[in-house]
Structures are given as C-alpha cells and as structure tokens.
Design a protein around this motif. Structure first.
Motif, PDB file in Angstrom:
ATOM      1  N   UNK A  60       0.821  -1.216   0.000  1.00 42.68           N
ATOM      2  CA  UNK A  60       0.000   0.000   0.000  1.00 42.68           C
ATOM      3  C   UNK A  60       0.859   1.272   0.000  1.00 42.68           C
ATOM      4  N   UNK A  61       1.994   1.224  -0.678  1.00 49.99           N
ATOM      5  CA  UNK A  61       2.894   2.380  -0.657  1.00 49.99           C
ATOM      6  C   UNK A  61       2.268   3.601  -1.326  1.00 49.99           C
ATOM      7  N   UNK A  62       1.344   3.390  -2.286  1.00 50.87           N
ATOM      8  CA  UNK A  62       0.662   4.503  -2.942  1.00 50.87           C
ATOM      9  C   UNK A  62      -0.710   4.772  -2.322  1.00 50.87           C
ATOM     10  N   UNK A  63      -1.028   4.088  -1.223  1.00 49.55           N
ATOM     11  CA  UNK A  63      -2.348   4.265  -0.621  1.00 49.55           C
ATOM     12  C   UNK A  63      -3.469   3.884  -1.564  1.00 49.55           C
ATOM     13  N   UNK A  64      -3.284   2.754  -2.271  1.00 51.43           N
ATOM     14  CA  UNK A  64      -4.290   2.337  -3.241  1.00 51.43           C
ATOM     15  C   UNK A  64      -4.399   3.268  -4.425  1.00 51.43           C
ATOM     16  N   UNK A  70       1.597  13.012  -4.497  1.00 52.65           N
ATOM     17  CA  UNK A  70       2.986  12.561  -4.476  1.00 52.65           C
ATOM     18  C   UNK A  70       3.262  11.797  -5.757  1.00 52.65           C
ATOM     19  N   UNK A  71       4.508  11.694  -6.116  1.00 53.39           N
ATOM     20  CA  UNK A  71       4.905  10.862  -7.251  1.00 53.39           C
ATOM     21  C   UNK A  71       5.212   9.455  -6.756  1.00 53.39           C
ATOM     22  N   UNK A  72       5.230   8.467  -7.636  1.00 57.05           N
ATOM     23  CA  UNK A  72       5.663   7.129  -7.208  1.00 57.05           C
ATOM     24  C   UNK A  72       7.032   7.140  -6.549  1.00 57.05           C
ATOM     25  N   UNK A  73       7.957   7.929  -7.086  1.00 54.81           N
ATOM     26  CA  UNK A  73       9.313   8.002  -6.522  1.00 54.81           C
ATOM     27  C   UNK A  73       9.270   8.538  -5.096  1.00 54.81           C
ATOM     28  N   UNK A  74       8.470   9.576  -4.845  1.00 56.47           N
ATOM     29  CA  UNK A  74       8.379  10.137  -3.493  1.00 56.47           C
ATOM     30  C   UNK A  74       7.764   9.150  -2.512  1.00 56.47           C
ATOM     31  N   UNK A  75       6.725   8.443  -2.937  1.00 53.65           N
ATOM     32  CA  UNK A  75       6.104   7.446  -2.058  1.00 53.65           C
ATOM     33  C   UNK A  75       7.085   6.336  -1.701  1.00 53.65           C
ATOM     34  N   UNK A  76       7.819   5.854  -2.683  1.00 54.55           N
ATOM     35  CA  UNK A  76       8.790   4.783  -2.453  1.00 54.55           C
ATOM     36  C   UNK A  76       9.911   5.274  -1.538  1.00 54.55           C
ATOM     37  N   UNK A  77      10.383   6.486  -1.771  1.00 53.53           N
ATOM     38  CA  UNK A  77      11.444   7.045  -0.933  1.00 53.53           C
ATOM     39  C   UNK A  77      10.984   7.165   0.517  1.00 53.53           C
ATOM     40  N   UNK A  78       9.751   7.622   0.722  1.00 62.12           N
ATOM     41  CA  UNK A  78       9.236   7.746   2.085  1.00 62.12           C
ATOM     42  C   UNK A  78       9.282   6.390   2.791  1.00 62.12           C
ATOM     43  N   UNK A  79       8.758   5.363   2.147  1.00 59.30           N
ATOM     44  CA  UNK A  79       8.716   4.046   2.776  1.00 59.30           C
ATOM     45  C   UNK A  79      10.116   3.509   3.050  1.00 59.30           C
TER      46      UNK A  79
END
Length: 382
Positions: A225-229, A244-253
């Motif tokens: 659920x890194x993109x919150x669905x 957020x972008x996919x890159x930002x979501x992945x970086x956060x996690x």
C-alpha cells in the motif's frame, strides 16, 4: 538497483519489488514479458498473496529456470474457493493450498512463508495459539519455507506478532497518510475520508514503535500500500490535497526503520518503469517533504522524518542516522547492543556537534537538531 538485507533472514532483496496484483487477468506471455523486464532491471523479489491458480502458474512459468535468482514471498492461509481468493485459518485447507502453491510456482520452497492478513487481536491469538503457527514452523523445519512472515495493517497487532520472536518478516502498509492514523482493527479506516477530516500531527507513536522494534530485533519489513491504493498519486484523492509521485512514495517508505523493500502492484510496463525510476532519481525528485509541509490539518512539526534535508553537517555528522539510533535506544529504555554497535560505526558522532545551527533552518519540520545531538551524545556517551 539497490539491494538491502531483509532483516535476520539474510536475504538480499531489491528495494523496488513486485506485488502480484498487476499480473492478474494477464495472459501467460504478458506475465513472462513483465518479469523479463523487471528482472532485466534488477528486481529479484515478489510477493504472491493471491491464491488464484492461473496467476501462480503464470508466475511459476515466468520464473522457470531462474528460481534460484529470485526471492518469492508466498502466503499461507489463502485458498481458492468458488473461483475466488479467501482467507482461512483452517490448517488443513492452508496446508493443501500451500502444496498446490509450490506445484503451481514450479518450486519446492518459498523464501518467505507469509501468514496472511492478521489485523485483529483475537485473530492473532487464533494464529499463534493454534495450529497455524505450528504449520508454519513445521514447514520451516522441513526447509519448504525458509523464513516465517506475517502481513498486517494494524501496528498494535503487528507489534504483538513481532514480540513473539517467531516472525522473521513483517509485511506492513506504510505511507505518509497511513502513518498518521492510530492503530485499528478496521483496515477500511486507513483510507476512509472521515479518518482525515480531523487535525492529525506526526507519525502515530504505535507505528513508530513498531518500526523501531523491527529494526532492533532484526525483523525485516517489506511494504504494501505504498501509494495508498493510488490515492496518494492523485491530487483529487490524496488526503493532503497534493499528489505525491511514485518516486516520493517509495522514498518515504524506504527511509523508515527496518524497511528493506517496497512491493509495488504494477498493472502495466509504464507503472513498473515509474517505480524503477526511484533507482536513478536525484535527491530532488525523491524529496517528499514539499508535499508534507505547510499543511493546515496535517503536521510533522518537530519530528525527524529522516529526510536528510539537514545535510551537509559542518562536522560531517549523519544527523538522520544519529536521530534514528537515538530513537531506537530511547524506546527501549536501554541501549541494545545492535544499536550501540551501529552508532559506534558511524564516521562521526553526536558529541562532535559544534552547535553552529546551520542545519536547523534547512529542516522542513522544524526539528531542534542541535539539542537532539546533545541528547544523543548524553545517551550514547560520545
């Protein structure tokens, strides 16, 4: 591709990994083409929660001849009945489905056997006080699963599972929106609009304690659920009113303690490419802080988010790492040996802070960094 060790399993997994959702309802040749593409770009890790026999068979065919080069996280307690996936706690059904899974995947073992979807405390007791955990332990003893995992959306229940010391891997939902939410047995609350209608401040303490417990005890986390669905990728659907972008979501996690990999459910080649963009993205593109600052109802003020904006330090201190190790020690009340050793190996320590304060205006979250360094030096002794 960056590779990380999945906690005490010792497995070296790609930081960007694959969820299985995107391969459903595709032809076998399409699944193989997507795996070829992913493997060609360094991905070596997949989560397969679905019991869909066609999906499992297609993934097995795609990995034939290169099983040893790929790490499979499969799930226990999922069955296929009446042409649909179901969760079960029936030990015989779970064992039968596991055997079918191995045959369908054309393998004789799973690298991680994930006990599927435990969000309620009563369910946790059913799993750990009954035959399901014994099934997982037997399969591990036989070498047919190499490590035991558990998936959950509830930090309180996940923490109790980790505290049993029987779980090697935790699959958990992590993103900046969910991290604001308190523990709940109702998974739907994570994405319900009403959950974000009130003012929320900082990462929920229960979630932070969970991540830090996993870091201390060597339980590797892989993220769902890194993109919150998909909601976080849409300005209209994001609770922040910003995308957020996919890159930002992945970086956060990947900047949370204990996280080794992010399982991204990619439905198309373009979505796989969007996730892989994290690998070569410069710091400015990875930076998630712009979305998380200046919001009226959501704030991380005064809380180190390990984003690295404070760098460079005049004394060369890795401020984010020092803060992480201090937090790990603080939660425990004493300094675990693993944390002490990780702190010791840092090139520069908190006591070297000269108090210049150049870092503090750079922090998007207003952390009092000089004071934090003084507290870390007191706790570690240098």
């Amino acid at each position: 591709m960056e590779y990380r060790t999945l906690g005490r399993t010792g497995l070296r997994v790609s930081a960007v990994a694959l969820g299985c959702e995107g391969f459903m309802h595709k032809r076998a040749e399409e699944v193989k083409a997507d795996f070829d593409f992913a493997i060609g770009h360094g991905i070596n890790f997949v989560d397969i929660y679905s019991s869909n026999p066609d999906l499992r068979a297609d993934i097995g065919a795609a990995l034939e001849g290169r099983r040893g080069e790929f790490i499979i996280q499969g799930h226990l307690c999922t069955v296929w009945e009446n042409d649909q996936y179901l969760r079960t706690r029936d030990p015989q059904k779970s064992a039968d489905s596991f055997e079918r899974q191995l045959r369908q995947l054309r393998t004789d073992y799973l690298d991680v056997g994930m006990i599927h979807y435990v969000d309620a405390e009563a369910d946790l007791r059913t799993v750990f006080d009954g035959p399901i955990i014994r099934l997982a332990q037997r399969l591990k003893a036989e070498g047919r699963i190499r490590s035991i995992g558990l998936s959950s959306h509830n930090p309180a229940v996940a923490r109790m599972a980790v505290e049993t010391e029987l779980v090697d891997v935790l699959m958990f939902s992590i993103n900046p929106a969910y991290d604001l939410q308190p523990a709940s047995e109702d998974v739907d609350a994570l994405w319900a609009d009403e959950s974000y209608a009130r003012t929320l401040h900082n990462v929920d303490p229960e979630r932070e304690r969970l991540y830090e417990l996993c870091e201390r005890t060597g339980v590797g986390i892989d993220v769902m659920k890194v993109y919150g669905g998909g909601d976080l990728l849409s300005e209209a659907n994001s609770p922040f009113g910003r995308a957020l972008t996919p890159v930002q979501c992945i970086e956060y996690a990947l900047t949370r303690p204990a996280v080794a990999a992010v399982m991204v459910g990619c439905k198309s080649r373009a979505e796989i490419e969007a996730a892989l963009a994290w690998c070569d993205a410069p710091a400015a593109e990875r930076d998630y802080t712009a979305v998380m600052t200046g919001l009226e109802r959501f704030s991380w003020r005064g809380h180190c988010m390990y984003c690295g904006h404070c760098a460079p330090c005049s004394a060369g201190i890795d401020i984010a790492a020092v803060n992480k190790f201090r937090n790990l020690a603080q939660v425990q009340g004493e300094i675990p040996e693993t944390v002490r050793e990780h702190y010791r190996t840092l090139a520069h320590h908190a006591s070297e802070c000269i108090g210049c304060g150049l870092c503090e205006p750079r922090c998007p979250f207003g952390v009092e960094i000089v004071e934090a360094m003084h507290r870390a030096a007191e706790r570690f002794g240098y």
